[in-house]
Write a protein that holds these residues in place. Structure first.
Motif, PDB file in Angstrom:
ATOM      1  N   LYS B  76       0.856  -1.309   0.104  1.00 53.30           N
ATOM      2  CA  LYS B  76      -0.012  -0.120   0.515  1.00 53.30           C
ATOM      3  C   LYS B  76       0.977   1.133  -0.103  1.00 53.30           C
ATOM      4  CE  LYS B  76      -4.336  -1.518   1.566  1.00 53.30           C
ATOM      5  NZ  LYS B  76      -5.731  -0.960   1.221  1.00 53.30           N
ATOM      6  N   LYS B 170      -5.604   8.347  -4.327  1.00 56.37           N
ATOM      7  CA  LYS B 170      -5.580   7.857  -3.161  1.00 56.37           C
ATOM      8  C   LYS B 170      -6.557   6.880  -2.299  1.00 56.37           C
ATOM      9  CE  LYS B 170      -2.844  11.187  -0.992  1.00 56.37           C
ATOM     10  NZ  LYS B 170      -1.937  11.294  -0.005  1.00 56.37           N
ATOM     11  N   GLN B 171      -7.868   7.714  -2.537  1.00 53.25           N
ATOM     12  CA  GLN B 171      -8.805   6.631  -1.814  1.00 53.25           C
ATOM     13  C   GLN B 171     -10.097   5.795  -2.890  1.00 53.25           C
ATOM     14  OE1 GLN B 171     -12.351  10.174  -1.680  1.00 53.25           O
ATOM     15  NE2 GLN B 171     -13.428   8.936  -2.185  1.00 53.25           N
ATOM     16  N   LYS B 172      -9.720   6.300  -4.125  1.00 54.01           N
ATOM     17  CA  LYS B 172      -9.974   5.323  -5.358  1.00 54.01           C
ATOM     18  C   LYS B 172      -8.740   3.963  -4.601  1.00 54.01           C
ATOM     19  CE  LYS B 172     -11.945   5.136  -9.313  1.00 54.01           C
ATOM     20  NZ  LYS B 172     -12.378   4.856 -10.812  1.00 54.01           N
ATOM     21  N   TYR B 173      -7.513   3.436  -4.881  1.00 51.60           N
ATOM     22  CA  TYR B 173      -6.464   2.716  -4.472  1.00 51.60           C
ATOM     23  C   TYR B 173      -6.657   2.150  -3.238  1.00 51.60           C
ATOM     24  CZ  TYR B 173      -5.082   2.675  -9.010  1.00 51.60           C
ATOM     25  OH  TYR B 173      -5.234   2.754 -10.582  1.00 51.60           O
ATOM     26  N   LYS B 174      -7.710   3.181  -1.926  1.00 51.18           N
ATOM     27  CA  LYS B 174      -7.251   2.688  -0.698  1.00 51.18           C
ATOM     28  C   LYS B 174      -5.968   2.682  -0.143  1.00 51.18           C
ATOM     29  CE  LYS B 174     -11.944   0.360  -1.295  1.00 51.18           C
ATOM     30  NZ  LYS B 174     -11.619  -0.827  -2.105  1.00 51.18           N
TER      31      LYS B 174
END
Lengths: 175, 175
Positions: B76, B170-174
Motif C-alpha cells: 500500500k 488515493k481514495q480509489k486505491y485505498k
DNA sequence: TTATAATAAGTGAGTAATCACTTATTTATG
DNA sequence: CATAAATAAGTGATTACTCACTTATTATAA
C-alpha cells in the motif's frame, strides 16, 4: 478550396505532425505539396495562418467524433463509447496524424484547448451521476486525464498495447 | 565543472523547458548564461551534446526520486508513495522545469524512455500482486499511463487541480 | 622560488545555409 | 481582355557552428 490549397494543407498536416510546427519550414511544406513557396503565403497569409486552418479543420473532425458520445443517453454506453473513441482513432492513419499534431502543438506552444472536451466531460459527469458514482465530476475528470495518458503512450511508446489496455479499462468500468 | 559550464546548463535547461529544444537557439542560451556562444561548443561539442548533458543530469535526479518507491516493501505504501511523487515534484520549481523538459523532448523528438520507469513499474506490479488485484501488470501499467496524463494536465492546463485529483486517486486505491 | 612552457577556458567576429516572407512576372481561366 | 492562380527570384534576419585569438590556470624546470 482549390486543389493546390488542399495539397498544401495535407503536406503541412503531415509535416507538422512529424516534425512539429516551429521546426517545419514553409519551404519544406511547399516541396512536399509540390507547389511554389509563395503560394502558401498567398492562400494562408503566413505560417501561423496555415496552422490555424489545419486546427480548425481538425476541430470539426473532433466534433463529429465526439457527437456520438454526447447524444447517447444510456450512461454505460456513454462511457463505453468514450473509451472506444481512441480505438476508432487508432485505425485511421489520417486521424492519428491529426491527434499527433494536436498533442505536439499543445506541448510546443503550451496551449491546452479545454473547450474542445467540455461537452464530452459534461456527458461523462451525467453518466457517472446516473450510475451513482460517489464523485461524478472527479470520475469524469480522471477518465479524461487517463485518455491524455493513453494518447501519449499510444503515439510515443512504440510497443504500447492499446487494445488490451482498452479491454482492461472497460472491464474496470463494467461497460 | 566550471562556473560558466553550470551557467550554460542552467540557461539551456530553462530555455529548452520554456521554448523547446529545436526552437531555442544557441545564441539565446549564450545570452541567458552570459557567456560567449563559442564556449557552448567548446564544452559540449554541439547543440545536441548540450541536450544530452541536461538529460543525463536529470536522469540521476529521477533515480533519486523513484528510489523511495522501489525500496518500499509495504504494498500500500508503494502505491501511495508513487502517487505522491507528482505532488513532491510540483512543489519544486526546478523539478517542474525538468519534467516539463522531459515531456517537451518526448513530443518534440518522439522518444519515449521506457527504461526510466521499468524499475518502478515492477515495484507496482509486485505491490498489486500482493494486494490480490486480478491483473497486476495491467493495473501497474494503467497507473503509469494515468501519471502521464496527470503530468500533461498539470503542466499544460493552467487550472488543473492536482491535489484534489491526487486525493481522489488515493481514495480509489485505498492507500 | 621563479621563470617558462603547456593546457584549458573563454571571446567575438565570421561562415554558409536556412528561415519566414515579399515582389515581380508568368500562366491559366472565364 | 481582365482577374485570379501560380511561380521564380529575390529580401534581411537568424541558424548552428568554426576560427583565430586572448586570458587564466596548472605543470615543469632552473
Amino acid at each position: 478550396m482549390t486543389e493546390k490549397q488542399e495539397k498544401i494543407l495535407n503536406a503541412a498536416l503531415s509535416l507538422f505532425a512529424e516534425e512539429g510546427y516551429r521546426s517545419t519550414s514553409t519551404s519544406k511544406v511547399a516541396k512536399r505539396a509540390e507547389v511554389s513557396e509563395g503560394l502558401i503565403f498567398r492562400h494562408f497569409g503566413n505560417k501561423e495562418g496555415l496552422l490555424t486552418s489545419i486546427i480548425q479543420l481538425g476541430e470539426e473532425q473532433a466534433k463529429v467524433l465526439f457527437a456520438d458520445v454526447i447524444t447517447e443517453t444510456d450512461p454505460k454506453e456513454v462511457i463505453r463509447k468514450f473509451i472506444e473513441i481512441i480505438i476508432k482513432t487508432s485505425q485511421d492513419p489520417n486521424a492519428i496524424a491529426f491527434w499527433k499534431l494536436q498533442f505536439k502543438i499543445k506541448w510546443e506552444l503550451e496551449i491546452y484547448g479545454e473547450h474542445k472536451t467540455e461537452a464530452v466531460e459534461q456527458a461523462l459527469v451525467t453518466a457517472f451521476t446516473e450510475l451513482r458514482y460517489l464523485n461524478p465530476e472527479k470520475e469524469a475528470n480522471l477518465l479524461l486525464t487517463l485518455m491524455d495518458g493513453m494518447a501519449t503512450r499510444f503515439i510515443l511508446q512504440k510497443n504500447f498495447d492499446l487494445e488490451s489496455t482498452i479491454e482492461f479499462l472497460k472491464q474496470k468500468y463494467k461497460v
